[in-house]
Scaffold this motif. Structure first.
Motif, short mmCIF file in Angstrom:
data_model
loop_
_atom_site.label_atom_id
_atom_site.label_comp_id
_atom_site.label_asym_id
_atom_site.label_seq_id
_atom_site.Cartn_x
_atom_site.Cartn_y
_atom_site.Cartn_z
N ASP A 63 0.88 -1.18 -0.11
CA ASP A 63 0.10 0.07 0.20
C ASP A 63 0.75 1.41 0.06
OD1 ASP A 63 -2.03 -1.70 0.04
OD2 ASP A 63 -2.67 -1.37 2.11
N GLY A 64 1.94 1.28 0.82
CA GLY A 64 2.74 2.41 0.98
C GLY A 64 3.54 2.63 -0.66
N ALA A 65 3.90 1.46 -1.05
CA ALA A 65 4.27 1.66 -2.57
C ALA A 65 3.50 2.24 -3.56
CB ALA A 65 5.06 0.10 -2.84
N ARG A 66 2.31 1.80 -3.48
CA ARG A 66 1.15 2.18 -4.26
C ARG A 66 1.04 3.75 -4.12
NH1 ARG A 66 -2.30 -1.77 -2.73
NH2 ARG A 66 -2.00 -3.82 -3.75
N GLU A 67 1.11 4.08 -2.95
CA GLU A 67 0.77 5.70 -2.61
C GLU A 67 1.96 6.43 -3.04
OE1 GLU A 67 -0.02 6.27 1.50
OE2 GLU A 67 -1.74 4.98 1.45
N ALA A 68 3.09 5.87 -2.97
CA ALA A 68 4.29 6.83 -3.20
C ALA A 68 4.45 6.78 -4.97
CB ALA A 68 5.65 5.91 -2.88
N ALA A 69 4.04 5.66 -5.56
CA ALA A 69 4.04 5.74 -6.93
C ALA A 69 2.88 6.65 -7.53
CB ALA A 69 3.73 4.42 -7.56
#
Length: 70
Positions: A63-69
């Motif tokens: 989820d964190g990677a999705r938000e950063a991307a």
């Protein structure tokens, strides 16, 4: 020959000590089995908790990677 009256008390004592030893051994095995099963149960529960925790952390990092991307 040997007089049975002389040997009998020692024989009786040896049998009593042997019976007591067997009783202690049976108790020790029962306690060992109880603790071993309990440890196995606790170990399985801890393994499940760790797996759930790691899965939650993986989901969180996705989820964190999705938000950063995004």
């Amino acid at each position: 020959g040997m007089n049975f009256k002389i040997v009998a008390p020692e024989l009786a004592e040896a049998l009593i000590v042997t019976a007591a030893g067997i009783a202690v051994a049976v108790e020790a095995v029962a306690i060992y089995n109880f603790l071993n099963q309990r440890f196995a149960r606790i170990s399985a529960e801890v393994r499940l908790l760790v797996d759930e925790f790691l899965e939650a952390m993986r989901e969180r990092s996705k989820d964190g990677a999705r938000e950063a991307a995004g």
